[in-house]
Design a protein around this motif. Structure first.
Motif, mmCIF file in Angstrom:
data_model
loop_
_atom_site.group_PDB
_atom_site.id
_atom_site.type_symbol
_atom_site.label_atom_id
_atom_site.label_comp_id
_atom_site.label_asym_id
_atom_site.label_seq_id
_atom_site.Cartn_x
_atom_site.Cartn_y
_atom_site.Cartn_z
ATOM 1 N N THR A 127 53.353 -2.704 52.757
ATOM 2 C CA THR A 127 52.578 -3.948 52.344
ATOM 3 C C THR A 127 53.789 -5.260 52.760
ATOM 4 O O THR A 127 54.779 -5.105 52.431
ATOM 5 C CB THR A 127 52.189 -4.169 50.843
ATOM 6 N N LEU A 184 51.483 3.984 41.935
ATOM 7 C CA LEU A 184 51.561 5.582 42.121
ATOM 8 C C LEU A 184 51.604 5.839 43.320
ATOM 9 O O LEU A 184 52.109 7.312 43.582
ATOM 10 C CB LEU A 184 49.899 5.848 41.851
ATOM 11 N N THR A 185 51.883 5.171 44.387
ATOM 12 C CA THR A 185 52.202 5.610 45.881
ATOM 13 C C THR A 185 53.125 4.648 46.378
ATOM 14 O O THR A 185 52.816 3.799 47.362
ATOM 15 C CB THR A 185 50.982 5.661 46.723
ATOM 16 N N GLY A 222 55.728 3.939 48.128
ATOM 17 C CA GLY A 222 56.525 4.010 49.601
ATOM 18 C C GLY A 222 57.826 3.652 49.218
ATOM 19 O O GLY A 222 58.582 3.767 48.422
ATOM 20 N N ILE A 223 58.324 2.626 50.242
ATOM 21 C CA ILE A 223 59.716 2.220 50.104
ATOM 22 C C ILE A 223 59.767 0.946 49.159
ATOM 23 O O ILE A 223 60.550 0.405 48.996
ATOM 24 C CB ILE A 223 60.249 1.703 51.647
ATOM 25 N N GLY A 224 58.535 0.697 48.821
ATOM 26 C CA GLY A 224 58.384 -0.438 47.156
ATOM 27 C C GLY A 224 57.959 -1.837 47.603
ATOM 28 O O GLY A 224 58.341 -2.426 46.550
ATOM 29 N N GLY A 281 57.884 12.248 42.745
ATOM 30 C CA GLY A 281 57.012 13.150 42.111
ATOM 31 C C GLY A 281 55.776 12.907 42.633
ATOM 32 O O GLY A 281 55.564 12.065 43.226
ATOM 33 N N ASP A 282 54.852 13.820 42.097
ATOM 34 C CA ASP A 282 53.440 13.803 42.394
ATOM 35 C C ASP A 282 52.844 13.022 41.046
ATOM 36 O O ASP A 282 52.727 13.138 40.172
ATOM 37 C CB ASP A 282 52.666 14.881 42.515
ATOM 38 N N PRO A 335 47.186 4.523 48.669
ATOM 39 C CA PRO A 335 47.239 5.897 49.285
ATOM 40 C C PRO A 335 47.576 5.834 50.855
ATOM 41 O O PRO A 335 47.247 5.080 51.671
ATOM 42 C CB PRO A 335 45.842 6.310 49.175
ATOM 43 N N ALA A 371 45.782 10.315 51.095
ATOM 44 C CA ALA A 371 46.749 11.119 50.052
ATOM 45 C C ALA A 371 47.309 10.016 49.174
ATOM 46 O O ALA A 371 48.191 9.091 49.542
ATOM 47 C CB ALA A 371 48.085 11.741 51.098
ATOM 48 N N PRO A 372 47.124 10.182 47.923
ATOM 49 C CA PRO A 372 46.134 10.871 47.258
ATOM 50 C C PRO A 372 44.527 10.497 47.670
ATOM 51 O O PRO A 372 44.468 9.487 48.012
ATOM 52 C CB PRO A 372 46.334 10.845 45.697
#
Ligand SMILES: C[S@@+](CC[C@H](N)C(=O)[O-])C[C@H]1O[C@@H](n2cnc3c(N)ncnc32)[C@H](O)[C@@H]1O
Length: 417
Positions: free
Chosen positions: A79, A102-103, A105-107, A148-149, A165, A181-182
Motif C-alpha cells: 500500500t 494479518l497479511t 507484506g513488507i509492512g 506464519g499463517d 490479502p 490468499a487468504p
C-alpha cells in the motif's frame, strides 16, 4: 529472485546502505567495482537490485524507501504510505490500541499504524517477506513482525485487525475473492472475534461480494483507483459505499449509498450544458455518480455514460471540470480542427469504441494550436465535444495525516544490525 535474503546479514546491509543513488546507466560499472572490492557476485547483484527497488519505492514511500528492505513482489503489492495512513487513522479514531496486521507484506500498513502509536503485531506467511517486514518495523518499539499463517494464530487480545490479502496467484492476478490468499470469506469471519476489521480488496470487486454490514470505500490517488477498503464495526460510521479521492492537494470523500449491495441508480440524462465533468474513478466504482451529480447540479450526457454536464461551474476534486467550447457529430471534427489549425489533440472518450491514437492519426492534424476533445454519446448520438480543461480546485484539507509520515522519520534503520 531479488536476493533480499543476501542483505539480511551485516555485510549486505552495510553494502546496500552505502550505495549511491540508483542510476540505470551506472549499474555495470558499480557492479564491477564492488566485485573488485571483494564482494560476492550474489551479494553485489542483490544490493544493486535493492538499490533499484528503493528508487522505485519512492513513488509509494517517499524518502522512507531509502531505509527499507523490499522484495520485488512485496513492493508491488505494498500500500502506498499516503493510503496506509488513512487505514491507520481509522483504527486510531475508532479507539483501537492493539492491531494485528494479518497479511503484512513488507509492512506499509503496519508501519503507518505503528507510526500512529498503535501496538502492532504484523504477520506474513512468506519467510523472506517477513524478514523484510522485521527490518522495516525495527524503528518502532511498539511493533513486531511474525512469520506464519495468521489464520492459524490465536488472535486473543487484539482489538483491531487489518488484512490485505494477496491477489496474485501463480496464474496471475485474481479477481475472485475466493482465490485471494487468504480467501476473503476466511478473513471476513474474523470480525466475529474482532469487530474492528478492515480489509483491502481489489477495486474491481463486485457489489455482490460486499457483506451487508460493510462500509466499502473506493480510494483513488491522483486519479488512479488503488483499492476498495471494507470497514466493519467501529471502523465504519455506517454500512454503505463511498469514495475517497486523494490528490496532491487534498482528500475528499462522498457517500454513494447506505446499502453496500444496492445497484447504482441510473440518472436521467440532460442536454449538453456549459460544462462537462469527468468523475473520478473512485466515484464511478463506488456508484456515487448520482451524489456527485447532485453536488455539481449536473446530469449524465447520455444513459449509462459517466460524463456529467451542467450549466454551473462547481469545482470539486471528485470530478475534472471542462468548459464546453463546441459539440458536433464525430465526422465533422476533422474539418473543424483543420480550420482552427489544431496540430496537438488530447482525446478523452467514454461510450465510444475508438482507439484515441488511431483516431488521431486519421485526423491528419497540422498546425500550432492544441485542443482537447471528448468523444462520447450525447443523449445517444455519437459526438465530439471540444472542451477546455479547467484547473483543479485546491482543497483546504491536508491529503495525508502528516503526523503519520513525520513519525516514520525515525533515525534507527541503519542501527538495527
Ligand atoms: C498484498 S500483500 C500485503 C501488503 C501489505 N498490506 C503492505 O502494504 O505492504 C499480501 C501478503 O499476504 C501474505 N499472506 C497470504 N496469506 C497469508 C496468511 N494466511 N497468513 C499471513 N500472511 C499471508 C502474503 O505472503 C503477502 O505478502
Amino acid at each position: 529472485m531479488d536476493g533480499a535474503q543476501f542483505l539480511l546479514g551485516p555485510e549486505g546491509w552495510a553494502l546496500v546502505n552505502a550505495l549511491p543513488e540508483y542510476r540505470p546507466d551506472d549499474a555495470a560499472r558499480l557492479s564491477a567495482e564492488l566485485r573488485k572490492a571483494g564482494h560476492s557476485p550474489e551479494l553485489v547483484s542483490a544490493a544493486l537490485t535493492q538499490q533499484r527497488l528503493r528508487a522505485k519505492a519512492r513513488a509509494k514511500f517517499g524518502e522512507h524507501a531509502r531505509r527499507m528492505l523490499f522484495t520485488e513482489a512485496g513492493l508491488q503489492q505494498a500500500t502506498r504510505l499516503a493510503v496506509a495512513a488513512h487505514h491507520a487513522r481509522r483504527f486510531r479514531d475508532a479507539g483501537c490500541e492493539r492491531l494485528v496486521d494479518l497479511t503484512s507484506g513488507i509492512g506499509a500498513d503496519a508501519m503507518a499504524a505503528a507510526a500512529l502509536g498503535l501496538d502492532v503485531t504484523a504477520i506474513d506467511a512468506d519467510e523472506l517477506t517477513a524478514a523484510c517486514l522485521a527490518i522495516n518495523l525495527a524503528p518502532f518499539p511498539n511493533a513486531r513482525a511474525e512469520h506464519g499463517d495468521s489464520l492459524a494464530r490465536d488472535l486473543t487480545g487484539f482489538d483491531g485487525a487489518f488484512a490485505d490479502p494477496a491477489r496474485r496467484t501463480a496464474r496471475g492476478r485474481t479477481f475472485n475473492p475466493a482465490d485471494y490468499a487468504p480467501p476473503l470469506d476466511r478473513v471476513l469471519a474474523i470480525r466475529e472475534q474482532i469487530p474492528a476489521l478492515g480489509v483491502k480488496v481489489a477495486p474491481g470487486i463486485g457489489y455482490e461480494h460486499l457483506p451487508a454490514d460493510a462500509h466499502a470505500q473506493w480510494v483513488s490517488v491522483d486519479g488512479d483507483v488503488v483499492e476498495a477498503g471494507l470497514w466493519f464495526g467501529p471502523l465504519a460510521q455506517s454500512p454503505g459505499r463511498s469514495a475517497l479521492v486523494i490528490s496532491g492537494t487534498g482528500t475528499t470523500a462522498i457517500t454513494a449509498t447506505s446499502d453496500p449491495t444496492a445497484p447504482v441508480v441510473p440518472l436521467e440524462p440532460a442536454p449538453l450544458g456549459a460544462y462537462l465533468y469527468e468523475p473520478d474513478g473512485a466515484v464511478i466504482r463506488s456508484g456515487a455518480i448520482a451524489a456527485v451529480g447532485e453536488k455539481l447540479l449536473a446530469a449524465p450526457v447520455s444513459n449509462g455514460i459517466a460524463y456529467l454536464t451542467g450549466d454551473d461551474l462547481v469545482q470539486t476534486p471528485l470530478a475534472t471540470a471542462f468548459e464546453v467550447l463546441d459539440a458536433m457529430p464525430v465526422k465533422q471534427l476533422a474539418g473543424y480542427l483543420r480550420e482552427r489549425q489544431v496540430g496537438a489533440l488530447e482525446i478523452l472518450k467514454r461510450g465510444m469504441d475508438v482507439r484515441p491514437d488511431e483516431f488521431r492519426k486519421k485526423l491528419k492534424l497540422r498546425g500550432p494550436v492544441s485542443a482537447t476533445v471528448i468523444l462520447t454519446r450525447l443523449r445517444g448520438r455519437h459526438s465530439a465535444v471540444v472542451v477546455r480543461r479547467l484547473p483543479a480546485e485546491i482543497s483546504p484539507h491536508p491529503s495525508t495525516d502528516r503526523s503519520v509520515l513525520a513519525e516514520l522519520d525515525r533515525p534507527c534503520y541503519s542501527e538495527i544490525r
